[in-house]
Write an enzyme that holds these catalytic residues in place. Structure first.
Site, PDB file in Angstrom:
ATOM      1  N   GLU A 155       9.116  15.244  16.010  1.00 11.51           N
ATOM      2  CA  GLU A 155       9.520  15.209  14.607  1.00 11.51           C
ATOM      3  C   GLU A 155       8.703  16.244  13.833  1.00 11.51           C
ATOM      4  OE1 GLU A 155       8.730  11.530  12.377  1.00 11.51           O
ATOM      5  OE2 GLU A 155      10.809  11.669  11.701  1.00 11.51           O
ATOM      6  N   CYS A 206      13.221  10.682   7.495  1.00 12.67           N
ATOM      7  CA  CYS A 206      13.143  10.155   8.858  1.00 12.67           C
ATOM      8  C   CYS A 206      14.455  10.314   9.613  1.00 12.67           C
ATOM      9  CB  CYS A 206      12.724   8.689   8.814  1.00 12.67           C
ATOM     10  SG  CYS A 206      13.671   7.730   7.635  1.00 12.67           S
ATOM     11  N   LYS A 233       0.845  -1.196   0.000  1.00 14.20           N
ATOM     12  CA  LYS A 233       0.000   0.000   0.000  1.00 14.20           C
ATOM     13  C   LYS A 233       0.880   1.245   0.000  1.00 14.20           C
ATOM     14  CE  LYS A 233      -1.839   2.795   2.995  1.00 14.20           C
ATOM     15  NZ  LYS A 233      -1.788   4.076   2.260  1.00 14.20           N
ATOM     16  N   GLU A 260       9.963   0.829  10.656  1.00 17.49           N
ATOM     17  CA  GLU A 260      10.975   1.883  10.489  1.00 17.49           C
ATOM     18  C   GLU A 260      10.243   3.203  10.677  1.00 17.49           C
ATOM     19  OE1 GLU A 260      12.697   4.800   9.235  1.00 17.49           O
ATOM     20  OE2 GLU A 260      12.887   3.953   7.217  1.00 17.49           O
TER      21      GLU A 260
HETATM   22  P1  NAP Z   1       1.750   7.866   8.469  1.00 18.14           P
HETATM   23  O1  NAP Z   1       0.328   8.120   8.743  1.00 18.14           O
HETATM   24  O2  NAP Z   1       2.541   7.077   9.449  1.00 18.14           O
HETATM   25  O3  NAP Z   1       1.846   7.193   7.006  1.00 18.14           O
HETATM   26  C1  NAP Z   1       2.680   6.155   6.602  1.00 18.14           C
HETATM   27  C2  NAP Z   1       1.884   5.077   5.883  1.00 18.14           C
HETATM   28  O4  NAP Z   1       1.039   4.399   6.813  1.00 18.14           O
HETATM   29  C3  NAP Z   1       0.942   5.607   4.811  1.00 18.14           C
HETATM   30  O5  NAP Z   1       0.871   4.687   3.758  1.00 18.14           O
HETATM   31  C4  NAP Z   1      -0.350   5.688   5.584  1.00 18.14           C
HETATM   32  O6  NAP Z   1      -1.499   5.787   4.796  1.00 18.14           O
HETATM   33  C5  NAP Z   1      -0.307   4.436   6.386  1.00 18.14           C
HETATM   34  N1  NAP Z   1      -1.194   4.427   7.544  1.00 18.14           N
HETATM   35  C6  NAP Z   1      -1.684   5.483   8.241  1.00 18.14           C
HETATM   36  N2  NAP Z   1      -2.489   5.068   9.252  1.00 18.14           N
HETATM   37  C7  NAP Z   1      -2.510   3.721   9.205  1.00 18.14           C
HETATM   38  C8  NAP Z   1      -3.143   2.713   9.974  1.00 18.14           C
HETATM   39  N3  NAP Z   1      -3.937   3.017  11.004  1.00 18.14           N
HETATM   40  N4  NAP Z   1      -2.948   1.425   9.636  1.00 18.14           N
HETATM   41  C9  NAP Z   1      -2.147   1.100   8.613  1.00 18.14           C
HETATM   42  N5  NAP Z   1      -1.520   2.007   7.837  1.00 18.14           N
HETATM   43  C10 NAP Z   1      -1.681   3.303   8.125  1.00 18.14           C
HETATM   44  O7  NAP Z   1       2.499   9.241   8.247  1.00 18.14           O
HETATM   45  P2  NAP Z   1       1.832  10.598   7.716  1.00 18.14           P
HETATM   46  O8  NAP Z   1       0.509  10.831   8.365  1.00 18.14           O
HETATM   47  O9  NAP Z   1       1.862  10.572   6.253  1.00 18.14           O
HETATM   48  O10 NAP Z   1       2.878  11.657   8.255  1.00 18.14           O
HETATM   49  C11 NAP Z   1       2.803  12.086   9.600  1.00 18.14           C
HETATM   50  C12 NAP Z   1       4.181  12.195  10.197  1.00 18.14           C
HETATM   51  O11 NAP Z   1       4.814  10.920  10.198  1.00 18.14           O
HETATM   52  C13 NAP Z   1       5.157  13.071   9.423  1.00 18.14           C
HETATM   53  O12 NAP Z   1       4.993  14.412   9.699  1.00 18.14           O
HETATM   54  C14 NAP Z   1       6.457  12.527   9.910  1.00 18.14           C
HETATM   55  O13 NAP Z   1       6.778  13.073  11.158  1.00 18.14           O
HETATM   56  C15 NAP Z   1       6.194  11.058  10.063  1.00 18.14           C
HETATM   57  N6  NAP Z   1       6.647  10.276   8.877  1.00 18.14           N
HETATM   58  C16 NAP Z   1       7.753   9.509   8.986  1.00 18.14           C
HETATM   59  C17 NAP Z   1       8.223   8.816   7.877  1.00 18.14           C
HETATM   60  C18 NAP Z   1       9.442   7.980   7.921  1.00 18.14           C
HETATM   61  O14 NAP Z   1      10.071   7.797   6.887  1.00 18.14           O
HETATM   62  N7  NAP Z   1       9.798   7.414   9.044  1.00 18.14           N
HETATM   63  C19 NAP Z   1       7.542   8.908   6.667  1.00 18.14           C
HETATM   64  C20 NAP Z   1       6.377   9.674   6.584  1.00 18.14           C
HETATM   65  C21 NAP Z   1       5.960  10.348   7.701  1.00 18.14           C
HETATM   66  P3  NAP Z   1      -1.950   7.279   4.354  1.00 18.14           P
HETATM   67  O15 NAP Z   1      -1.129   7.554   3.176  1.00 18.14           O
HETATM   68  O16 NAP Z   1      -3.387   7.232   4.054  1.00 18.14           O
HETATM   69  O17 NAP Z   1      -1.668   8.187   5.515  1.00 18.14           O
END
Ligand code: NAP
Ligand code: MG
Length: 497
Positions: free
Chosen positions: A401, A300, A191, A266
């Site tokens: 973050e 990250c 996904k 990660e």
């Molecule tokens: P996120 O919600 O953790 O998104 C990462 C992935 O997980 C996306 O594919 C997301 O889908 C999916 N996801 C979200 N909620 C889920 C759930 N309950 N069950 C299964 N999968 C789920 O991150 P974000 O909301 O895009 O970003 C928020 C913050 O996360 C950023 O500001 C940053 O601090 C952090 N982040 C960290 C990384 C990293 O590389 N470690 C990458 C991105 C973000 P959706 O696309 O629909 O959200």
């Protein structure tokens, strides 16, 4: 503004479809619900493409396809040389379509074309090539058991992998997940992030072109709580591999506790980048900038807490600000752009929110500190590169973050203080050390509690070098031979002689 990169006709065709379908069981299909969602070009705020929106039913179809493709054994037991050749073909196809993939990545994510073209795309191809090399080198052992028996081990694939990836390195994260999973004989339901589904879908076409059998890789775009959640909960999924926020990582950890699915996470970071007074100042400034402004800080492992030894603090911060002020911000397709927009409106609000928090906490923005609504950028999600001084390590902006082009410069007294402050965080993904003293470099690298430590460099990656976190940055190591452990399990076989 320089002449924008000319869009390839293949890109225009790809984004121009009425709906970009999902890949299930080797076929391109619409969502069972018929729903679709829009993906936005973050440089303009305009709709880039419409994409089929996967939900529970689509995930179920995809998982069942992956299950069949795993259980029939055709993939897992394919002659290793043949599977290796197939992975090499994927790497070749990524390279052959490099310009197109890089343009798609820049349009969907916003990152500078030079980054997509020279980092994301080649690194994705290299990841497939590297794991192609592992296919026929995954060995079992014969063990020194009692002479009445013969005991040996088999390294077998885990099964159906649910792989959930973020939007900051959309194609590269596909490669980090799919390449080792496929090399080890697993099947996958992937996904992509809702903000950036396009290169994953284009990769799906290339996988079919390379000859990956139907059902081995299924790509289901959609939203986290619906499609992502359904994948995490699906009883036929053997393993979840997730990259994203610590918050969602914890939710996945809780959710899978009852089923004991294997999980690798990660997650986020708040990495210390430590500059000692004996460091090469030029190199340290360049490294600090690369550490925080690459991919507009949406990384990250970004070195967002920049610890600078007290006696050079003011001078270093000034030099940093002057150099950063010269980094051009603009749309990713402008070849002169060094810093693009943030990925989404949501991320824009999040980051500008933190800028306000920082100012309220007493931090001073040497440069930036606000949204960039300069000419031509008004509708995009641009935040000016920001350098905060006057930051203490216990402030909110130094603990949480931010995931934007924002760095906090924090002074330290001596080596001990640098290590104490550097480790004083819930995270432990990465760290940087800048010094010309070799012994100090070794001491500090050992003392820092982080999964990766860069000495006199930052953001260096290689498919052979493990990557992953300590503490709340997650568990499991991707890349290198460590990912082979993530995607295989060991079977012990006994024979009586
Ligand atoms: P996120 O919600 O953790 O998104 C990462 C992935 O997980 C996306 O594919 C997301 O889908 C999916 N996801 C979200 N909620 C889920 C759930 N309950 N069950 C299964 N999968 C789920 O991150 P974000 O909301 O895009 O970003 C928020 C913050 O996360 C950023 O500001 C940053 O601090 C952090 N982040 C960290 C990384 C990293 O590389 N470690 C990458 C991105 C973000 P959706 O696309 O629909 O959200
Ligand atoms: Mg989210």
């Amino acid at each position: 503004m320089g002449a924008a990169v000319q869009l390839q006709s293949a890109v225009e065709r790809f984004v121009g479809a009425p709906v970009r379908k999902m890949l299930i069981d080797g076929k391109w299909v619409e969502a069972a619900s018929g729903k679709k969602f829009e993906t936005i070009n973050p440089a303009t705020g305009q709709v880039l493409a419409r994409v089929a929106e996967g939900d529970k039913e689509d995930i179920d179809r995809a998982v069942r396809a992956a299950r069949r493709a795993f259980d029939d054994g055709k993939w897992a037991r394919m002659n290793p040389t043949e599977r290796q050749r197939l992975l090499l073909r994927i790497a070749d196809l990524i390279e052959a379509n490099g310009d197109e993939l890089a343009q798609l990545e820049t349009l969907d994510n916003g990152k500078p074309f030079t980054e997509s073209r020279h980092v994301d795309i080649p690194a994705s191809a290299e990841t497939f090539r590297y794991y192609a090399g592992w296919v026929n080198k995954i060995y079992g052992e014969t063990n020194p058991s009692d002479a009445a028996f013969f005991n040996f081990t088999l390294r077998e694939p885990v099964g159906v992998c649910g792989q959930i990836i973020p939007w900051n390195f959309p194609l590269l994260m596909c490669a980090w997940k799919l390449a080792p999973a496929l090399a080890c004989g697993n099947t996958s339901v992937l996904k992509p992030a809702e903000q950036t589904p396009l290169t994953a879908l284009r990769l799906g076409e290339l996988l079919l072109e390379a000859g990956v059998p139907a059902g081995v890789v299924n790509i289901v775009p959609g939203f986290g709580p619906t499609a992502g959640g359904a994948l995490v909960r699906h009883p036929m999924v053997d393993k979840i591999a997730f990259t994203g926020s610590t918050e969602v990582g914890k939710e996945i950890h809780r959710e899978t506790a009852s089923t004991l699915k294997r999980v690798s996470l990660e997650l986020g970071g708040k990495s210390p980048n430590i500059v000692f007074s004996d460091a090469d100042p030029e190199a340290a400034v360049q490294g600090a900038l690369l550490g925080v402004f690459f991919c507009a800080g949406q990384v990250c492992c970004a070195g967002t807490r920049l610890f600078v030894e007290q006696k050079i603090h003011d001078q270093f911060a000034d030099k940093l600000a002057k150099t950063a002020a010269d980094m051009k911000q603009g749309p990713g397709l402008d070849p002169e752009t060094r810093i693009g927009p943030l990925v989404s409106q949501e991320q824009l609000e999040r980051v500008t929110g933190y800028l306000e928090v920082g100012k309220k906490e007493g931090a001073k923005a040497l440069i930036g500190g606000e949204r960039n609504t300069g000419k031509g950028l008004e509708k995009g999600y641009f935040v000016k590169p920001t350098i905060f001084t006057g930051v203490r390590n216990d402030m909110k902006i130094a603990r949480e973050e931010i995931f934007g082009p924002v760095v906090s410069v924090i002074p330290f007294k001596d080596e001990n203080d640098a290590v104490l402050q550097g480790n004083d965080t819930a995270y432990g993904l990465a760290a940087g050390v800048w010094t010309r003293d070799v012994s100090k470099a070794h001491r500090v690298a050992r003392a820092l509690r982080a999964g990766t430590v860069w000495v006199n460099c930052y953001n260096v990656f290689d498919a052979s070098a493990p990557f992953g976190g300590y503490k709340e940055s997650g568990y499991g190591r991707e890349l290198g031979r460590y990912a082979v452990d993530l995607y295989t399990q060991v079977k012990s076989v006994w024979l009586q002689i």
